[in-house]
Scaffold this motif. Structure first.
Motif, short mmCIF file in Angstrom:
data_model
loop_
_atom_site.label_atom_id
_atom_site.label_comp_id
_atom_site.label_asym_id
_atom_site.label_seq_id
_atom_site.Cartn_x
_atom_site.Cartn_y
_atom_site.Cartn_z
N LEU A 45 57.90 41.82 35.18
CA LEU A 45 58.48 41.13 34.03
C LEU A 45 57.59 39.98 33.59
O LEU A 45 57.29 39.08 34.36
N SER A 46 57.18 40.02 32.33
CA SER A 46 56.41 38.95 31.74
C SER A 46 57.01 38.64 30.37
O SER A 46 58.09 39.13 30.03
N SER A 47 56.30 37.84 29.58
CA SER A 47 56.81 37.51 28.26
C SER A 47 55.74 36.87 27.42
O SER A 47 54.76 36.31 27.94
N GLY A 48 55.92 36.96 26.11
CA GLY A 48 55.14 36.13 25.21
C GLY A 48 55.55 34.68 25.39
O GLY A 48 56.66 34.38 25.87
N VAL A 53 60.93 29.51 28.76
CA VAL A 53 60.53 30.90 28.93
C VAL A 53 60.74 31.34 30.38
O VAL A 53 61.29 32.41 30.65
N VAL A 54 60.31 30.52 31.34
CA VAL A 54 60.45 30.91 32.74
C VAL A 54 61.91 30.93 33.16
O VAL A 54 62.34 31.80 33.93
N GLU A 55 62.71 30.02 32.67
CA GLU A 55 64.14 30.06 32.97
C GLU A 55 64.77 31.35 32.45
O GLU A 55 65.62 31.95 33.12
N ILE A 76 60.35 42.93 42.65
CA ILE A 76 60.28 42.25 41.36
C ILE A 76 59.02 41.38 41.33
O ILE A 76 58.76 40.61 42.25
N HIS A 77 58.27 41.51 40.25
CA HIS A 77 57.07 40.73 40.02
C HIS A 77 57.27 39.96 38.72
O HIS A 77 57.55 40.55 37.68
N VAL A 78 57.14 38.64 38.77
CA VAL A 78 57.37 37.79 37.60
C VAL A 78 56.09 37.06 37.22
O VAL A 78 55.42 36.49 38.09
N ARG A 79 55.76 37.10 35.93
CA ARG A 79 54.62 36.35 35.41
C ARG A 79 55.10 34.97 34.95
O ARG A 79 56.03 34.86 34.15
N LEU A 80 54.44 33.93 35.46
CA LEU A 80 54.76 32.56 35.06
C LEU A 80 53.99 32.17 33.81
O LEU A 80 53.01 32.80 33.44
N VAL A 122 51.10 36.14 45.55
CA VAL A 122 50.58 35.40 44.40
C VAL A 122 49.35 36.12 43.85
O VAL A 122 48.44 36.47 44.61
N ASP A 123 49.32 36.31 42.53
CA ASP A 123 48.17 36.96 41.93
C ASP A 123 47.79 36.31 40.61
O ASP A 123 48.52 35.47 40.07
N THR A 124 46.63 36.69 40.10
CA THR A 124 46.16 36.20 38.80
C THR A 124 45.36 37.30 38.13
O THR A 124 45.13 38.37 38.71
N GLN A 125 44.95 37.03 36.89
CA GLN A 125 44.22 38.03 36.11
C GLN A 125 43.17 37.35 35.24
O GLN A 125 43.40 36.26 34.71
N LEU A 126 42.03 38.01 35.10
CA LEU A 126 40.99 37.59 34.17
C LEU A 126 40.79 38.68 33.12
O LEU A 126 40.89 39.87 33.43
N VAL A 127 40.51 38.27 31.90
CA VAL A 127 40.12 39.20 30.84
C VAL A 127 38.60 39.26 30.88
O VAL A 127 37.92 38.35 30.40
N VAL A 128 38.05 40.30 31.45
CA VAL A 128 36.62 40.38 31.72
C VAL A 128 35.87 40.80 30.45
O VAL A 128 36.19 41.83 29.85
N GLY A 129 34.89 40.00 30.08
CA GLY A 129 34.07 40.32 28.93
C GLY A 129 34.48 39.63 27.66
O GLY A 129 33.80 39.75 26.62
N ALA A 130 35.56 38.84 27.70
CA ALA A 130 36.03 38.17 26.48
C ALA A 130 35.37 36.83 26.25
O ALA A 130 35.23 36.39 25.10
N SER A 131 34.95 36.15 27.32
CA SER A 131 34.48 34.77 27.18
C SER A 131 33.00 34.61 27.44
O SER A 131 32.51 33.49 27.56
#
Length: 357
Positions: free
Chosen positions: A87-90, A98-100, A118-122, A184-193
């Protein structure tokens, strides 16, 4: 967990307040099994230059109602279509709101007896109290860093907050209180920056040492209508993504260091494409590491050997400590990986070495 980037969207009939309705289920195929992966809302107030949900893009905005999302997910889970929820969100409001809202969905699922994954995006800037609550309710939480440095982040997500204060510090706080790196995890957008592999590896080494257990590498794909699509027209090749996942595994689980990769980097700080596995390429680049004597080698030295992973290295050490490590035993432990590993091993001190061919 690694992602396969493959979707399938079955539909099911779900009983509503007054009638049955057919709902398309957003099922995401991960290596751990199918997940119900969705945004709580596609509304977003950010202007990330690569994102189709940016305020600069004209796109239909939709949002789940809490009761409907809970009902649809539980029905999909009951039918065996999914094994859990992602579960994530704009970013449609301040981070607390948003997190609440996200945690209200999780809380309701737990209240109704759902005890599965359950996996939640902060959100950027999530306060510590909500990070702790997310870790209490969910199995895993994540916070996307998007780019490997503040400067690169500001180039692609100018209004998303401070990379250091709103993202990195919150991610590291979650890692400190999670109790397990795999939560705990994270993500990078590879090639964008315009980042190099060296930029990413430098960040990855620091995150692994700080308890962040999982990094995802999302290949940049130009989306028509987004500002970045006019500047970067080619998608990031998948071979680069594969190599970064291999590098992350070696840094986070195998004890390799950033400096170990330096012989592989080109002048731009990137790992050139190659069909060979990255661990084998590191072995070729560091002949001074070999041969490794399995009767005396440290755990980290065993992990440098192609074909030997953490589980195999532990088994070698266990048999060695009991005085039961022979050449035949070592070959049985390695199985089909023996052919790959043997050229990097000195087995002359093992019992049976002279008579076993």
């Amino acid at each position: 967990m690694a992602w396969s980037w493959k979707w399938r969207s079955p539909s099911i009939l779900v009983e509503g307040a007054e009638r049955f309705e057919r709902v398309e289920i957003p099922v995401y195929r991960s290596t751990g099994g199918p997940l119900f992966k969705t945004l709580l809302s596609s509304a977003c107030r950010m202007d990330c230059r690569y994102c189709p949900l940016s305020t600069t893009c004209r796109v239909r905005r939709e949002a789940w109602k809490l009761e409907r999302l809970v009902r649809v997910f539980l029905e999909a889970y009951r039918r065996g279509l999914v094994r859990g929820l992602f579960l994530s969100s704009g970013f449609y409001g301040d981070p607390e709101r948003v997190v609440e809202d996200l945690l209200s969905v999780v809380w309701e699922l737990r209240r109704r007896g759902y005890s599965g994954y359950i996996h939640v995006r902060l959100m950027p800037g999530t306060p510590p109290s909500l990070i702790r609550e997310a870790l209490r309710l969910a199995d895993r939480v994540g916070l996307n860093l998007e780019a490997p440095s503040p400067t690169q982040f500001a180039e692609i997500a100018p209004s998303k907050g401070s990379w250091s204060l709103d993202l990195l510090s919150k991610l590291l706080y979650a890692a400190r209180v999670a109790g397990s790196p795999q939560r705990v995890d994270t993500q990078l957008v590879v090639g964008a920056s315009g980042e190099s592999d060296l930029d990413i590896l430098r960040l990855a080494e620091g995150l692994a040492a700080s308890g962040v257990g999982i990094m995802h590498f999302s290949p940049y794909t130009p989306v028509p209508g987004t500002p970045l699509a006019e500047k970067i027209r080619r998608p990031t090749p998948m071979w680069r993504i594969r190599q970064l996942y291999e590098a992350w595994m070696l840094l986070s689980r195998y004890g390799f260091k950033l400096g170990d990769f330096e012989p592989l980097l080109d002048e731009q700080g990137n790992i050139p494409p190659d069909t060979a596995r990255l661990k084998d390429r590191l072995a070729w680049a560091h002949p001074e590491w070999y041969p490794v004597d399995p009767t005396t080698a440290k755990f980290r030295e065993l992990l440098r050997v192609p074909g030997i992973g953490p589980r195999t290295a532990r088994r070698i050490v266990e048999f060695r400590e009991k005085g039961e490590l022979t050449l035949e035993r070592l070959r049985n432990i390695l199985g089909p990986r023996w052919k790959r590993a043997q050229r990097y091993l000195d087995t002359s001190k093992l019992s049976g070495a002279k008579r076993l061919v």
